[in-house]
Design a protein around this motif. Structure first.
Motif, short mmCIF file in Angstrom:
data_model
loop_
_atom_site.label_atom_id
_atom_site.label_comp_id
_atom_site.label_asym_id
_atom_site.label_seq_id
_atom_site.Cartn_x
_atom_site.Cartn_y
_atom_site.Cartn_z
N LEU A 14 0.83 -1.20 0.00
CA LEU A 14 0.00 0.00 0.00
C LEU A 14 0.86 1.25 0.00
CD1 LEU A 14 -2.75 -0.94 2.60
CD2 LEU A 14 -2.84 -1.09 0.12
N GLY A 15 2.05 1.14 0.57
CA GLY A 15 2.94 2.29 0.55
C GLY A 15 3.97 2.20 -0.55
N LEU A 16 4.17 0.97 -1.05
CA LEU A 16 5.23 0.80 -2.05
C LEU A 16 4.72 0.99 -3.46
CD1 LEU A 16 7.03 -2.32 -0.58
CD2 LEU A 16 7.66 0.08 -0.34
N PHE A 17 3.40 0.71 -3.68
CA PHE A 17 2.88 0.78 -5.03
C PHE A 17 2.79 2.21 -5.53
CE2 PHE A 17 0.40 -3.30 -4.03
CZ PHE A 17 1.45 -4.06 -4.49
N GLY A 18 2.72 3.17 -4.62
CA GLY A 18 2.45 4.54 -5.03
C GLY A 18 3.61 5.19 -5.74
N CYS A 19 3.29 6.22 -6.52
CA CYS A 19 4.31 7.00 -7.20
C CYS A 19 4.46 8.33 -6.48
CB CYS A 19 3.90 7.26 -8.65
SG CYS A 19 3.78 5.76 -9.64
N SER A 20 5.67 8.74 -6.20
CA SER A 20 5.89 10.01 -5.53
C SER A 20 5.58 11.16 -6.47
CB SER A 20 7.35 10.11 -5.07
OG SER A 20 7.64 9.09 -4.16
N LYS A 21 4.96 12.19 -5.96
CA LYS A 21 4.70 13.37 -6.77
C LYS A 21 5.99 14.15 -6.96
CE LYS A 21 1.57 15.29 -4.24
NZ LYS A 21 0.62 16.33 -3.83
N LYS A 27 -0.36 17.43 -10.06
CA LYS A 27 -1.77 17.16 -10.25
C LYS A 27 -2.07 15.67 -10.33
CE LYS A 27 -2.81 21.54 -12.57
NZ LYS A 27 -3.34 22.18 -13.80
N MET A 28 -1.03 14.84 -10.46
CA MET A 28 -1.22 13.40 -10.57
C MET A 28 -1.34 12.79 -9.19
SD MET A 28 -1.16 12.78 -13.86
CE MET A 28 -0.65 11.09 -14.13
N ILE A 29 -2.55 12.81 -8.65
CA ILE A 29 -2.77 12.27 -7.32
C ILE A 29 -3.90 11.27 -7.36
CG2 ILE A 29 -1.88 14.32 -6.15
CD1 ILE A 29 -4.80 15.15 -5.69
N SER A 30 -3.93 10.38 -6.36
CA SER A 30 -5.00 9.41 -6.23
C SER A 30 -6.14 10.02 -5.42
CB SER A 30 -4.49 8.15 -5.55
OG SER A 30 -3.43 7.57 -6.29
N THR A 31 -7.37 9.73 -5.83
CA THR A 31 -8.53 10.31 -5.15
C THR A 31 -9.61 9.26 -4.94
OG1 THR A 31 -9.60 10.98 -7.22
CG2 THR A 31 -8.10 12.58 -6.19
N ILE A 32 -10.51 9.56 -4.00
CA ILE A 32 -11.71 8.75 -3.80
C ILE A 32 -12.87 9.69 -3.54
CG2 ILE A 32 -11.15 8.43 -1.34
CD1 ILE A 32 -12.68 5.76 -1.48
N SER A 33 -14.01 9.39 -4.14
CA SER A 33 -15.19 10.22 -3.95
C SER A 33 -16.41 9.33 -3.74
CB SER A 33 -15.42 11.14 -5.15
OG SER A 33 -15.63 10.39 -6.33
N ARG A 34 -17.47 9.91 -3.20
CA ARG A 34 -18.69 9.15 -2.91
C ARG A 34 -19.90 9.90 -3.45
NH1 ARG A 34 -22.43 9.47 1.34
NH2 ARG A 34 -21.12 11.03 2.38
N GLU A 35 -20.89 9.13 -3.95
CA GLU A 35 -22.15 9.71 -4.38
C GLU A 35 -23.27 8.72 -4.08
OE1 GLU A 35 -22.78 9.63 -8.80
OE2 GLU A 35 -20.66 9.02 -8.78
N THR A 50 -15.91 6.14 -6.11
CA THR A 50 -15.03 6.15 -7.28
C THR A 50 -13.59 6.30 -6.82
OG1 THR A 50 -16.74 7.15 -8.67
CG2 THR A 50 -14.47 7.30 -9.44
N LEU A 51 -12.77 5.28 -7.11
CA LEU A 51 -11.35 5.29 -6.80
C LEU A 51 -10.60 5.64 -8.08
CD1 LEU A 51 -12.73 3.48 -4.61
CD2 LEU A 51 -10.68 2.08 -4.60
N THR A 52 -9.70 6.61 -8.00
CA THR A 52 -8.92 7.02 -9.16
C THR A 52 -7.46 7.08 -8.77
OG1 THR A 52 -10.78 8.38 -9.94
CG2 THR A 52 -8.63 8.76 -10.95
N ASN A 53 -6.60 6.41 -9.54
CA ASN A 53 -5.18 6.46 -9.21
C ASN A 53 -4.47 7.57 -9.99
OD1 ASN A 53 -4.62 5.46 -11.78
ND2 ASN A 53 -3.82 3.49 -11.06
N ALA A 54 -3.17 7.72 -9.78
CA ALA A 54 -2.42 8.82 -10.38
C ALA A 54 -2.28 8.70 -11.89
CB ALA A 54 -1.02 8.91 -9.75
N ASN A 55 -2.60 7.52 -12.44
CA ASN A 55 -2.53 7.32 -13.88
C ASN A 55 -3.85 7.63 -14.57
OD1 ASN A 55 0.12 6.21 -13.49
ND2 ASN A 55 -0.85 4.27 -12.92
N SER A 155 -0.51 7.67 -1.27
CA SER A 155 -0.72 7.47 -2.70
C SER A 155 -1.60 6.28 -3.04
CB SER A 155 0.62 7.31 -3.44
OG SER A 155 1.43 8.45 -3.26
N ILE A 156 -2.32 5.78 -2.04
CA ILE A 156 -3.22 4.65 -2.25
C ILE A 156 -4.63 5.08 -1.89
CG2 ILE A 156 -3.89 2.37 -1.38
CD1 ILE A 156 -1.49 2.28 -3.19
#
Length: 380
Positions: A14-21, A27-35, A50-55, A155-156
Motif C-alpha cells: 500500500l505504501g510501495l505501489f504509489g508514485c511520488s509526486k 496534479k497526478m494524485i489518487s482520489t476517492i469520492s462518494r455519491e 469512485t477510486l482514481t489512481n495517479a494514472n 498514494s493509495i
C-alpha cells in the motif's frame, strides 16, 4: 483452513505501489469520492465510491454487495475503457443478475444438495442452483449493504467494507465478522484483501465475481488469450459438483499453461468435463507459496493489447467464461450475450465441506480467515 498471517505484509505494498509526486506532476494524485447510488426496498441507501489512481485508472464500487460496477484499463494506444460487466444504476442489480462484480459469501461456489456436516451436525442451505447451493444463498453477501470507510493514504486509495453475518444466516452457523479492503495502486492494480472471524465453528469461502472483458465491452471474449499456471482441475459431475478427484490438464482442453485462445477449447463438448460445464466453469488447482501472492493467470486481448495479470494466496481459481449469459441483460451500452465476459474467482475448492480430502474451509473461533487477490492491468 490454512491461516496466512503473512498476508498483512502483502499489503505493505500500500505504501510501495504509489508514485511520488514531483514538482512537475503535482496534479497526478489518487482520489476517492462518494455519491448516492439509490435506495433498497427496505429503505437502506446505497452509495457509489469512485477510486482514481495517479494514472487516471478508475474503479467504481458500491457498498451494496461490494459490487465493482466499473473498472477502466488502458489499451496499447493509451485509450481507457471499462472492462467489467455491470450496470450504471442500482435497479438492475436489485432486479437480479449473475453476480456481476459482487462479493460472494459466506461460501463461494457450490455445495452439493445444499447440505454439509460440521461437528456431526448437519446444516441445510438454500437450493439455488439446480440441486445445489451456490454463492452463499438467496440473500448472500452480494445482496447486503456493507459499512464503508474510505481510505486515502500514501498514494493509495481504497474502500474498507464491513459486514456481520448473524448466526444461521442463510443456514450457516456462527456469527461471522467480515472485512473486505479494496485498494487501487499506481501500478494499475486492484488489490482485494479478505479477513473474517467467527464466534462458532463455520465454513468460509469468499471471492469476488467480476466478469472481465478486455475488449472494452465491444465483443465477446472468445479471442482472448489466457494462461493459467495449473497442472490440474477439480473434476465435476453434470451438476458441477466435484467428483472428489483431480484431473491432470495434460492433453485436455484445460491445459492453459501456455497462452491459448479461449475459443480453441471451450467448444470441445466431446470432452466430458467441457460438456458438464457448458464450456469453462471449472476450478483450477494452484500452487501456493508461503511467501505470499502467486502469479497464477494472464489474460490478453490481442486487438486492444490489454493485459490482465492475476495473483492470489488462494489454492484455486474458478475460471468461468459466461456460458450462462443469454443476451437478456443489457448494461453500459452492451448486451451481455453468451461468453461476453470471463471470471477469475479465487477460492478454495467447491463443495469442500463435503470433501474431507480437499483443503479445509473450516474457520474456528480464535482463528482469522485471511486471503489476498490482485488484478493488475497493462497493455502492449
Amino acid at each position: 483452513m490454512k491461516r496466512l498471517p503473512f498476508l498483512l505484509t502483502a499489503l505493505i505494498g500500500l505504501g510501495l505501489f504509489g508514485c511520488s509526486k514531483t514538482k512537475t506532476d503535482e496534479k497526478m494524485i489518487s482520489t476517492i469520492s462518494r455519491e448516492a447510488f439509490g435506495e433498497l426496498p427496505d429503505g437502506q441507501k446505497a452509495d457509489l465510491y469512485t477510486l482514481t489512481n495517479a494514472n487516471g485508472m478508475t474503479v467504481n464500487i458500491t457498498n451494496y454487495g461490494g459490487i465493482i460496477t466499473k473498472l477502466t484499463a488502458p489499451d496499447k494506444n493509451g485509450e481507457w475503457a471499462d472492462v467489467v460487466l455491470g450496470f450504471d444504476s442500482l435497479p438492475p442489480y436489485l432486479a437480479g443478475h449473475p453476480f456481476f462484480g459482487a462479493l460472494v459469501g459466506r461460501y463461494g461456489n457450490r455445495i452439493a444438495k445444499g447440505k454439509f456436516k460440521l461437528n456431526d451436525k448437519e446444516y441445510t442451505l438454500a437450493i439455488n442452483n439446480g440441486p445445489n447451493a451456490l454463492h452463499g444463498g438467496t440473500k448472500g453477501f452480494d445482496k447486503q449493504i456493507w459499512k464503508a470507510t474510505e481510505i486515502n493514504k500514501d498514494s493509495i486509495v481504497g474502500l474498507e467494507l464491513e459486514y456481520v453475518s448473524k448466526d444461521m444466516e442463510e443456514g450457516y452457523p456462527g456469527t461471522l465478522s467480515v472485512k473486505i479492503v479494496y485498494t487501487l495502486d499506481n501500478e494499475n492494480a486492484l488489490n482485494i484483501n479478505y479477513t473474517a472471524t467467527t464466534d462458532k465453528e463455520t465454513v468460509v469461502n469468499l471471492t469476488n465475481h467480476s466478469y472481465f472483458n478486455l475488449t472494452g465491452l465491444k465483443r465477446d471474449i472468445l479471442d482472448h488469450e489466457v494462461s493459467i499456471m495449473s497442472d490440474s482441475i477439480v473434476a465435476v459431475d453434470s451438476t458441477l459438483i466435484p467428483t472428489g478427484k483431480l484431473r491432470a490438464v495434460e492433453g485436455t482442453p484445460f491445459d492453459l499453461r501456455k497462452p491459448t485462445k479461449i475459443n480453441l477449447g471451450i467448444n470441445k463438448i466431446e470432452d466430458e468435463q467441457i460438456k458438464n460445464g457448458g464450456g469453462y466453469d471449472h476450478c483450477w488447482v494452484l500452487k501456493t507459496s508461503e511467501s505470499g501472492l502467486v502469479h497464477f493467470a494472464t489474460v490478453k486481448d490481442p486487438e486492444s493489447g490489454r493485459i490482465l495479470e492475476a495473483f492470489t494466496t488462494e489454492p484455486a481459481v474458478q475460471f468461468y467464461t459466461g456460458n450462462f449469459l443469454d443476451g437478456t441483460l443489457k448494461g453500459k451500452n452492451a448486451t451481455y450475450v453468451k461468453r461476453f465476459g470471463f471470471c477469475l474467482e479465487t477460492e478454495h475448492y467447491p463443495d469442500s465441506p463435503n470433501q474431507p480430502q480437499f483443503p479445509t474451509t473450516v474457520l474456528k473461533p480464535g482463528d482469522t480467515y485471511q486471503t489476498t487477490t490482485k488484478y493488475r492491468f497493462s497493455a502492449k
